[in-house]
Design an enzyme around this catalytic site. Structure first.
Site, PDB file in Angstrom:
ATOM      1  N   LYS A   1     -82.929   6.817 -62.496  1.00 48.88           N
ATOM      2  CA  LYS A   1     -82.723   6.712 -61.055  1.00 48.88           C
ATOM      3  C   LYS A   1     -83.593   5.582 -60.503  1.00 48.88           C
ATOM      4  O   LYS A   1     -84.806   5.607 -60.665  1.00 48.88           O
ATOM      5  CB  LYS A   1     -83.093   8.027 -60.362  1.00 48.88           C
ATOM      6  CG  LYS A   1     -82.260   9.223 -60.833  1.00 48.88           C
ATOM      7  CD  LYS A   1     -82.749  10.514 -60.200  1.00 48.88           C
ATOM      8  CE  LYS A   1     -81.935  11.708 -60.684  1.00 48.88           C
ATOM      9  NZ  LYS A   1     -82.386  12.982 -60.077  1.00 48.88           N
TER      10      LYS A   1
ATOM     11  N   LYS B   1     -84.341   8.377 -52.851  1.00 45.58           N
ATOM     12  CA  LYS B   1     -85.029   9.679 -52.694  1.00 45.58           C
ATOM     13  C   LYS B   1     -86.405   9.660 -53.349  1.00 45.58           C
ATOM     14  O   LYS B   1     -87.330  10.342 -52.880  1.00 45.58           O
ATOM     15  CB  LYS B   1     -84.160  10.816 -53.236  1.00 45.58           C
ATOM     16  CG  LYS B   1     -83.865  10.765 -54.743  1.00 45.58           C
ATOM     17  CD  LYS B   1     -84.844  11.580 -55.559  1.00 45.58           C
ATOM     18  CE  LYS B   1     -84.571  11.468 -57.037  1.00 45.58           C
ATOM     19  NZ  LYS B   1     -85.516  12.281 -57.860  1.00 45.58           N
TER      20      LYS B   1
ATOM     21  N   THR C   1     -86.937  16.700 -54.362  1.00 43.02           N
ATOM     22  CA  THR C   1     -88.011  15.788 -54.746  1.00 43.02           C
ATOM     23  C   THR C   1     -89.114  15.715 -53.689  1.00 43.02           C
ATOM     24  O   THR C   1     -90.271  15.459 -54.023  1.00 43.02           O
ATOM     25  CB  THR C   1     -87.440  14.378 -55.010  1.00 43.02           C
ATOM     26  OG1 THR C   1     -86.271  14.490 -55.813  1.00 43.02           O
ATOM     27  CG2 THR C   1     -88.435  13.513 -55.741  1.00 43.02           C
TER      28      THR C   1
ATOM     29  N   ARG D   1     -92.837  14.215 -59.598  1.00 45.41           N
ATOM     30  CA  ARG D   1     -93.856  13.210 -59.905  1.00 45.41           C
ATOM     31  C   ARG D   1     -94.092  12.286 -58.714  1.00 45.41           C
ATOM     32  O   ARG D   1     -95.233  11.908 -58.427  1.00 45.41           O
ATOM     33  CB  ARG D   1     -93.419  12.377 -61.110  1.00 45.41           C
ATOM     34  CG  ARG D   1     -93.214  13.168 -62.390  1.00 45.41           C
ATOM     35  CD  ARG D   1     -92.557  12.295 -63.438  1.00 45.41           C
ATOM     36  NE  ARG D   1     -92.091  13.067 -64.566  1.00 45.41           N
ATOM     37  CZ  ARG D   1     -91.228  12.611 -65.477  1.00 45.41           C
ATOM     38  NH1 ARG D   1     -90.793  11.365 -65.383  1.00 45.41           N
ATOM     39  NH2 ARG D   1     -90.829  13.374 -66.469  1.00 45.41           N
TER      40      ARG D   1
END
Length: 334
Positions: free
Chosen positions: A103, A187, A244, A251
């Site tokens: 991504k 995102k 997220t 992360r």
């Protein structure tokens, strides 16, 4: 079906585990010593510890052998390694249909993953992206999740989604590949901002506002780059953004939390031990947005934070002092 998962990080391993009960799966690692450890331990202790690789899951260090006989290749490398990986696959011989799990925009070029694939793979190879709200650890545990498979070839998208769909990992499909990829790229940048907001203790109301306005940024840029509004309201857009920005396993959110504490980016990434795609994507998102004339104030603030031009509190104050405006300007994407 025979599937080659190209990349043995956390998400590649989790995806291989999810598909292994129903398909013949080969997991490829580019590092021979990592491959040896996977075979010996039957566990990915480096990137996804605590999950046993089933006996039927084959591990390979040789890419040509990993791809041999595969009906589908699923690339699970970071976006920065996608071009090199696809080139290696093309050099290894006949390339099966390809999906990628990465991504973000390619660092240095700001290319979509599909633009990288167009430059590298033969036009005849079906391809697409798999993206949506899914943490590797939860998928590996067999917890329910749902993602979207995007491909300009609607028949390929539908067929691949049907084959990969399982009782715990639902796969939806769309022909809006740019929209699916754009959602996955932006995102991660917005999740860094959400981590900063949480780290500064700004509250749940602030986080909700940030997610909502972040979705507006994502949609503005996505529509300008060929995506559809409904994609950004779905799993690859709002779904992945919410996860997220709020999940403790994110992360990128953890990067934001550390930035709020005043830690330098280099140390944050070293301690993280995994790739946080939002750090590499932020500058490329900014580049694409500026080229299109699309306003993305949250993403711009994240870039300034990562570049050390602003501290967390300063970036927040900058956003809060912006002039008020209509939430949905007449005749425009929000």
């Amino acid at each position: 079906m025979s599937i080659a998962v190209v990349g043995a990080g956390a998400w590649g391993t989790a995806f291989a585990l999810a598909q292994a009960p129903r398909h013949s799966v080969t997991l490829w690692s580019w590092q021979a010593d990592h491959c040896d450890a996977l075979r010996r331990d039957r566990e990915n202790r480096a990137f996804l510890p605590g999950f046993t690789l089933p006996d039927g899951l084959r591990v390979e260090a040789d890419l040509k052998r990993a791809l041999q006989g595969a009906a589908l290749a699923v690339v699970a490398t970071p976006t920065a390694a996608l071009r090199q990986t696809l080139l290696a696959m093309a050099a290894a011989g006949s390339v099966p249909p390809v999906l990628w799990l990465c991504k973000g925009f390619e660092p240095g070029t700001a290319c979509f993953p599909h633009e990288v694939a167009e430059a590298v793979l033969p036009a005849s190879v079906p391809r697409g992206a798999l993206s949506g709200p899914s943490f590797a650890e939860e998928v590996a545990r067999g917890l329910p999740a749902a993602v979207t498979l995007g491909s300009p070839d609607a028949a390929f998208a539908e067929g691949a989604a049907r084959m990969l769909n399982g009782p715990r990992l639902r796969i939806y499909c769309t022909d809006d590949l740019p929209g699916v990829e754009l959602g996955g790229a932006v995102k991660n940048v917005l999740a860094i901002a959400a981590g900063v907001s949480d780290g500064l203790g700004l509250g749940l109301s602030a986080r909700a506002a940030l997610i909502t306005r972040g979705l507006a940024e994502m949609t503005r840029l996505g529509v300008r780059l060929g995506g559809r509004v409904e994609t950004f309201l779905g799993l690859a857009g709002a779904g992945d953004l919410i996860l997220t920005c709020t999940g403790d396993l994110s992360r990128n959110r953890r990067v934001g939390l550390a930035l709020a504490r005043g830690e330098p980016v280099e140390r944050i990434l070293a301690e993280l031990g995994h790739v946080a795609e939002g750090v590499a994507s932020a500058r490329e998102v900014q580049r694409r947005a500026r080229a299109c004339g699309v306003e993305m104030p949250i993403s711009e603030a994240v870039c300034q934070l990562l570049e050390g031009k602003l501290q967390a509190a300063e970036a927040t104050e900058l956003l809060l002092r912006r002039d008020p405006k209509a939430e949905f300007p007449a005749g425009a994407v929000p």
